[in-house]
Scaffold this motif. Structure first.
Motif, PDB file in Angstrom:
ATOM      1  N   LYS A  13      -6.112  53.344 -98.151  1.00 13.02           N
ATOM      2  CA  LYS A  13      -6.201  54.680 -98.731  1.00 13.02           C
ATOM      3  C   LYS A  13      -6.607  55.721 -97.688  1.00 13.02           C
ATOM      4  O   LYS A  13      -6.147  56.866 -97.741  1.00 13.02           O
ATOM      5  CB  LYS A  13      -7.155  54.696 -99.926  1.00 13.02           C
ATOM      6  N   THR A  14      -7.449  55.346 -96.733  1.00 10.54           N
ATOM      7  CA  THR A  14      -7.835  56.302 -95.686  1.00 10.54           C
ATOM      8  C   THR A  14      -6.659  56.572 -94.755  1.00 10.54           C
ATOM      9  O   THR A  14      -6.498  57.689 -94.251  1.00 10.54           O
ATOM     10  CB  THR A  14      -9.041  55.775 -94.896  1.00 10.54           C
ATOM     11  N   THR A  15      -5.818  55.571 -94.547  1.00  8.04           N
ATOM     12  CA  THR A  15      -4.592  55.772 -93.763  1.00  8.04           C
ATOM     13  C   THR A  15      -3.702  56.800 -94.452  1.00  8.04           C
ATOM     14  O   THR A  15      -3.161  57.710 -93.807  1.00  8.04           O
ATOM     15  CB  THR A  15      -3.839  54.444 -93.610  1.00  8.04           C
ATOM     16  N   LEU A  16      -3.529  56.675 -95.771  1.00 12.88           N
ATOM     17  CA  LEU A  16      -2.727  57.651 -96.510  1.00 12.88           C
ATOM     18  C   LEU A  16      -3.370  59.033 -96.449  1.00 12.88           C
ATOM     19  O   LEU A  16      -2.674  60.043 -96.288  1.00 12.88           O
ATOM     20  CB  LEU A  16      -2.574  57.212 -97.968  1.00 12.88           C
ATOM     21  N   PHE A  17      -4.688  59.093 -96.553  1.00 12.34           N
ATOM     22  CA  PHE A  17      -5.412  60.362 -96.446  1.00 12.34           C
ATOM     23  C   PHE A  17      -5.085  61.042 -95.115  1.00 12.34           C
ATOM     24  O   PHE A  17      -4.785  62.244 -95.060  1.00 12.34           O
ATOM     25  CB  PHE A  17      -6.915  60.119 -96.568  1.00 12.34           C
TER      26      PHE A  17
END
Length: 365
Positions: A13-17
């Motif tokens: 999810k942090t990668t997508l962020f």
């Protein structure tokens, strides 16, 4: 618009962020953090530059969407331990939720021992949101029951009506229907707004795939839409790591690389489109020699509310709005010419603002 990004551990999810905000938040260590990552994505819109050139404006301001990468719950998530405390508060403050699930295979990133299954993980996350709302409903029922004991007759009737509503919501959740999908009267929806139920929020489900799955994205999206898509749940599949890397390039290099990889539209563009769809938002503009600016407001919002997005004084002292479509204004080249041709209209506070409207608000406070 604030969107909360959530997901099970190691979902990316942090990668997508980072991909949608062009950010550089730590992806390897953030899982142990306690503070959210907050990033702002500016909404690209070619109409902005055209309006700026027409007005010869000194400033151009794009519309913005805020994405919040919410840290994992300390008590664990995905194990039906419930959602509470600060983690619940983060989720409740969001206008919509982005659920990221892992679809990529990577031996260097451990899974939970059950293997990679994005569809199972979506179900898990939706169950967690449902359980959180059921706990809120149970607590509310207990408070209503206690309050009814000492309430006067008139107040008791109001409490009983609210009890009936809460019980109906609870039954719907237990039957598998999120609060956002249940049939409610307008006054009932207003009554529960303060509860900030998680399943009442629009949801965007994103499967985070690997670069080697680029060709599989359409089939992943198709199954996500079939299994989970609805009026209140949108679905997508992206290659998060690839999108994060591309987001760090300049525009021309990114475009060339996308074409060579067959990567399609950017993750940012896709997420912004889904965000607008999920929250049913449109873009309107204000323009002058000083500033051209894009704003967002819910579809068909009254002109007075759109004025309030610009400044509260404009809504409070609203008199009327001068309205022209962006296309017509650009064709005419000026407000004066648009007025001469009858394309600049005078509208009252109840006028439903449309996509691409250019507004000038007349007010008095």
């Amino acid at each position: 618009m604030d969107l909360g990004i959530v997901g099970l551990p190691r979902s990316g999810k942090t990668t997508l962020f980072n991909a949608v905000t062009r950010g550089a938040a730590q992806t390897a260590t953030f899982s142990s953090g306690t503070k959210p990552n907050i990033g702002v994505a500016k909404v690209p819109d070619p109409r902005l530059q055209l309006l700026t050139d027409m007005f010869v404006s000194k400033s151009t301001v794009a519309a913005e969407v805020t994405y919040v990468d919410i840290p994992p719950a300390p008590e664990g998530l995905g194990q039906t331990r419930g959602i509470s405390g600060e983690y619940l508060n983060h989720l409740q403050r969001a206008d919509a939720l982005v659920i990221v699930v892992r679809a990529f295979e990577d031996p260097s990133v451990a899974d939970d021992g059950r293997g990679v299954d994005p569809y199972r993980d979506v179900e898990t996350m939706l169950y967690e949101l449902t359980f959180a709302d059921l706990e809120i409903l149970d607590r509310k029922l207990a408070r209503l029951s206690d309050g009814k004991k000492s309430a006067k007759t008139a107040d008791r009737q109001n409490i009983e009506r609210e009890e009936d509503l809460i019980l109906r919501l609870k039954q719907g959740l237990e039957d598998g229907t999120p609060i956002g999908g249940q049939t409610l009267l307008p006054d009932e929806r207003r009554l529960i707004e303060g509860y900030q139920f998680l399943t009442a929020k629009p949801i965007i489900v994103v499967a985070n795939a690997g670069e080697d799955q680029l060709g599989d994205l359409p089939s992943i999206e198709e199954r996500l839409a079939l299994d989970f898509g609805s009026e209140w749940t949108l679905t997508a599949a992206v290659c998060g790591q690839l999108e994060m890397e591309l987001a760090q390039m300049d525009a021309e290099d990114e475009k060339e690389f996308r074409e060579s990889m067959g990567a399609g539209e950017s993750g940012l563009a896709r997420m912004l489109w889904l965000t607008y769809q999920a929250l049913d938002q449109i873009t309107f503009f204000t323009g002058s020699e000083t500033e051209v600016r894009a704003w967002t407001v819910e579809r068909d919002a009254p002109a007075s509310r759109a004025a309030g997005r610009i400044h509260s004084d404009l809504e409070r002292g609203f008199i009327r709005a001068e309205v022209v479509t962006c296309d017509n204004l650009l064709k005419c080249g000026s407000y004066a010419e648009a007025k001469k041709l009858g394309l600049l209209r005078q509208e009252g506070k109840t006028y439903p603002v449309k996509e691409g409207d250019v507004l000038t608000i007349l007010f008095n406070v």
